[in-house]
Structures are given as C-alpha cells and as structure tokens.
Design an enzyme around this catalytic site. Structure first.
Site, PDB file in Angstrom:
ATOM      1  N   PRO A   1      20.225  15.957 -11.187  1.00  0.00           N
ATOM      2  CA  PRO A   1      19.128  16.831 -10.784  1.00  0.00           C
ATOM      3  C   PRO A   1      19.422  17.356  -9.388  1.00  0.00           C
ATOM      4  CG  PRO A   1      18.440  14.511 -10.694  1.00  0.00           C
ATOM      5  CD  PRO A   1      19.859  14.529 -11.167  1.00  0.00           C
TER       6      PRO A   1
ATOM      7  N   GLY B   1      28.022  10.484  -6.586  1.00  0.00           N
ATOM      8  CA  GLY B   1      28.309  10.836  -5.207  1.00  0.00           C
ATOM      9  C   GLY B   1      29.734  11.286  -4.985  1.00  0.00           C
ATOM     10  N   ASP B   2      29.888  12.554  -4.600  1.00  0.00           N
ATOM     11  CA  ASP B   2      31.178  13.105  -4.176  1.00  0.00           C
ATOM     12  C   ASP B   2      32.209  13.223  -5.297  1.00  0.00           C
ATOM     13  OD1 ASP B   2      29.976  13.122  -1.706  1.00  0.00           O
ATOM     14  OD2 ASP B   2      30.958  11.298  -1.014  1.00  0.00           O
TER      15      ASP B   2
ATOM     16  N   GLN C   1      13.099  14.468 -14.861  1.00  0.00           N
ATOM     17  CA  GLN C   1      12.908  13.505 -13.770  1.00  0.00           C
ATOM     18  C   GLN C   1      11.536  13.692 -13.120  1.00  0.00           C
ATOM     19  OE1 GLN C   1      14.672  13.794  -9.730  1.00  0.00           O
ATOM     20  NE2 GLN C   1      15.751  11.913 -10.266  1.00  0.00           N
TER      21      GLN C   1
ATOM     22  N   ALA D   1      17.436  19.886  -6.996  1.00  0.00           N
ATOM     23  CA  ALA D   1      16.253  20.742  -6.880  1.00  0.00           C
ATOM     24  C   ALA D   1      16.641  22.132  -6.397  1.00  0.00           C
ATOM     25  CB  ALA D   1      15.257  20.105  -5.913  1.00  0.00           C
TER      26      ALA D   1
ATOM     27  N   ARG E   1      26.751  18.402  -6.788  1.00  0.00           N
ATOM     28  CA  ARG E   1      27.219  19.584  -6.057  1.00  0.00           C
ATOM     29  C   ARG E   1      28.534  20.126  -6.583  1.00  0.00           C
ATOM     30  NH1 ARG E   1      26.863  16.734  -0.479  1.00  0.00           N
ATOM     31  NH2 ARG E   1      27.452  15.054  -1.904  1.00  0.00           N
TER      32      ARG E   1
ATOM     33  N   CYS F   1      15.047  10.254  -3.627  1.00  0.00           N
ATOM     34  CA  CYS F   1      14.848  11.472  -2.830  1.00  0.00           C
ATOM     35  C   CYS F   1      14.460  11.129  -1.393  1.00  0.00           C
ATOM     36  CB  CYS F   1      13.772  12.341  -3.479  1.00  0.00           C
ATOM     37  SG  CYS F   1      13.528  13.871  -2.575  1.00  0.00           S
TER      38      CYS F   1
END
Ligand SMILES: Cc1cc2nc3c(=O)[nH]c(=O)nc-3n(C[C@H](O)[C@H](O)[C@H](O)COP(=O)(O)O)c2cc1C
Length: 377
Positions: free
Chosen positions: A21, A229-230, A87, A23, A253, A117
């Site tokens: 997710p 992560g990453d 979510q 946003a 990302r 978050c």
C-alpha cells in the site's frame, strides 16, 4: 520458499510477491498496471502475473462506513484487480471490526490492519504504528476484526520493527497470530527512522524466526512473514528472501518506476530454485523496450480516465511521470526531460497522449535525468 506461492489462511496466491500500500500512489489504475506489466508466460510455476496480491491505500473505516466519497474512491476495485487486499487503520476495535466487514463485503480478498504508518494524522489518534506501543490494544483490534470477518477472508497485519525499539515486532507478531492473524508483513525500519537508513534484514529475520517457532506446530503450518523494505530489483528480492527466510516479499517504491518488477522477481526466484535443483535454466524475461514502457504508462493513464476523471488523471500523471519515465533513460543515452516536461505541462489528456506518440516517434529526448522520491511524511 523460493518460487513457492504464498498461502494466507484459506487464500492461495499466484506468487509470493505483494504490491505494498502506498497512499496516493497505488490506486486501482496503478494496481492493475502492475498486474499487467508483470504478466508472465503461462507455466512459470503456475502464475499468470508476478503480483500475488495488491493492496489498497490505507482506508479510514469511519469514512467507509459513512460513505465518504474519498474513502469509497480509495476502496474502489474491479474484476481485473484480484486478488486485492484492503488496508484499514484506526484504534477503535468496534469501528475497525465494522470496517473490516465492510471491506470483505466490498470485494477484499484479504483485510490488512495498518500497524506501521508513521504519519501524525494517523498516529495522533493512536492508529498506524502507534499500535506498536500498545500490544494489548493492537491484539484487541485484530481479535475484533477477525471475529467480524467471514472465515474465507483472512486478516493480516503490516507493521514496522517497532516505534523506536527495533526489537518489538517479534513479540507483537506472535501475539497477533494467537488471535487468528494469517500473515504478518514487516517493514524493516522503526517508526522513528521513517525512511532513513536501510531496511534491516537481520531484524526482519528475527520476526520470521520468532513466528516460525511460535506457529510451526500448527495444523496449517507456520504463519507466513512477508519481508518489506528497499526491494528494487530481482537481486534485492533474492537477498531479502535469503537473509530473512521470509515466505514472501512486499514491494512498494520500486514498483512505482518499474511496475514489471514482480515479473522479474518471480522469474529470478523460479530460476534460482531451478539452479538449486540442477534443472535447466528457465532464463529471465527481457527488459521492456521504450515503446513497451510508454504503452504501460499510456494504459495506466487511460485507466485513470476510465476509473476516475480527467482532473484526477491529469493530476496523477503530472506528479508521477518523473518516476514512471525513469527507466526510459539508460546511462549514456539522451535523457527524457523534454518528454516529462511535455506531460507535466500538458493542458489536457489529448496533449498527454500526443507526448506519448511523439516520444515513440523518436522525439522529446535530451536533457538531464531528475530524481524524485516519494516519502510518507
Ligand atoms: C508515499 C508513501 C505512502 C505509503 N502509504 C502506506 C500506506 O498507506 N499503508 C502502509 O501500510 N504503508 C504505506 N507506506 C509504506 C510502504 O507500504 C512500505 O512499507 C515502505 O515504502 C517500504 O517498502 P519499499 O522500500 O518497497 O517502498 C507508504 C510509503 C510511502 C513512501
């Protein structure tokens, strides 16, 4: 676990890769874009797309329940958007439970509770990663949501390593499995870190090991832990799996600029598994050409026009083109700044489409590459 599809409670995914997710980024149009751009040749360990599960933005259960247009738009899904995780965030167990039920009634394959978050708006009302400061409340909320959901819709939780202490996640994860949470995703940073430093794979491994030890004896097998992560390419996906032992990987990302990343990460796992078994090399998919990338962006733009409206599509394409066009400029080749500028300054959809066409015809090249990272602030 390499190349093994994820089982979340009663739901078997096509792969073990999940779209995070994010946003304001991972809306319906983008989720479908990732599923399509990550399509894989039939038979690659049975999956048709590398995206095993894609998740909505965090949703306010109160907003969903009172029918707020903003929340309903965020929760919107489609036949092409399956399986989908919805979510929810908050701190009131009763409202969270009603929100979970609403999500299941409106197409959620899986319902996820946001426990990671760091944004003030969410943590000030004790939701998001604030729940990592109060295990009792976090467990109570999960229990309430689990009871409200039909048995076919599993409940999952996504957390960070802790609020400030990076060693809180293993204990909370184990307690959540005791009330029926069917999978745990861990972003390898604390809330205090926000997005600084690197995601800590050793700390994610501690969650994997703790949950495996805690749940390994259960009849359905251990509850899966998903590392996050990453992960930005196939190698970092393999690294996450090797160093943490996680059952699945969530990608955020990295997918914004490479929506076909799930295809590559799945192919890399299938390939590594074949190598380990001494089987013939199934190879890796070719990187998409510039034309294919433009077609991915074009479809994404049309989907936003279809699912939302011109205002939304124009706002989004202008703000995201920098990310999406990043793979168009390879080192040593002319930059794509003029293309990005043409999209950003386009007064309407016709001019955006013209920029796509002009780029494919060989125009709108030159200039230097730009950097732009979205951050959850
Ligand atoms: C702009 C932005 C928005 C995000 N929104 C959410 C969200 O709504 N829910 C959530 O659980 N995580 C959210 N995250 C965190 C991501 O899901 C993910 O955990 C984090 O980006 C690390 O993964 P990555 O390195 O693959 O991006 C957000 C991250 C960013 C950068």
């Amino acid at each position: 676990m390499l190349g093994v599809p994820l089982q979340i409670g009663p739901v078997r995914l096509g792969t073990n890769l999940l779209l995070a997710p994010i946003a304001r980024y991972c809306d319906l149009a983008f989720r479908i874009t990732c599923r399509e751009a990550s399509r894989i040749s039939p038979g690659l360990a049975g999956a048709s797309t590398g995206v095993g599960l894609a998740c909505t933005d965090l949703l306010s259960p109160a907003g969903l329940l009172r029918g707020s247009q903003h929340s309903i738009d965020l929760a919107r899904t489609h036949d092409l958007d399956r399986p989908v995780g919805m979510q929810i965030y908050g701190s009131d167990p009763a409202i969270m439970a009603e929100g979970a039920k609403w999500a299941a009634d409106h197409g959620a394959t899986v319902v996820d509770i946001n426990m990671g978050c760091p944004v003030d708006k969410v943590t000030k009302t004790d939701g998001g990663s604030r729940l990592m400061c109060d295990f009792g409340k976090a467990v109570h909320i999960a229990e309430a949501c689990r009871s409200a959901l039909p048995s076919g819709v599993p409940l999952t939780c996504k957390m960070r390593l802790g609020w400030s202490c990076p060693d809180d996640a293993p204990a909370l994860a184990c307690r959540l499995t005791d009330v029926g949470v069917a999978a745990i995703t861990v972003h390898g940073r604390t809330t205090d870190q926000r997005f600084k430093g690197r995601a800590d794979r050793a700390k994610i491994k501690r969650v994997v090991d703790a949950v495996r030890a805690h749940t390994g004896g259960r009849s359905g097998g251990p509850i899966p832990v998903i590392g996050n992560g990453d992960v930005t390419d196939a190698d970092s996906c393999l690294g996450m799996m090797a160093e943490t032992g996680c059952a699945g990987v969530m990608i955020g990302r990295g997918a914004l600029s490479h929506p076909w990343l799930f295809r590559d990460c799945w192919a890399a796992q299938v390939r590594r598994a074949a190598q380990m078994r001494g089987e013939p090399d199934p190879g890796m998919p070719a990187a998409p050409t510039s034309e294919e990338i433009i077609e991915i962006i074009r479809k994404y733009f049309h989907r936003m026009l279809e699912f939302r409206d011109t205002h939304y599509a124009m706002h989004m394409i202008r703000s995201r083109i920098s990310w999406m066009a990043r793979p168009l400029s390879a080192p040593g080749e002319p930059g794509v700044k003029p293309f990005k500028e043409a999209v950003r300054l386009a007064p309407g959809p016709a001019e955006v489409v013209r920029a796509f066409d002009e780029f494919i015809a060989g125009g709108l090249r030159g200039g230097l590459a730009e950097e732009h990272e979205p951050a959850e602030t």
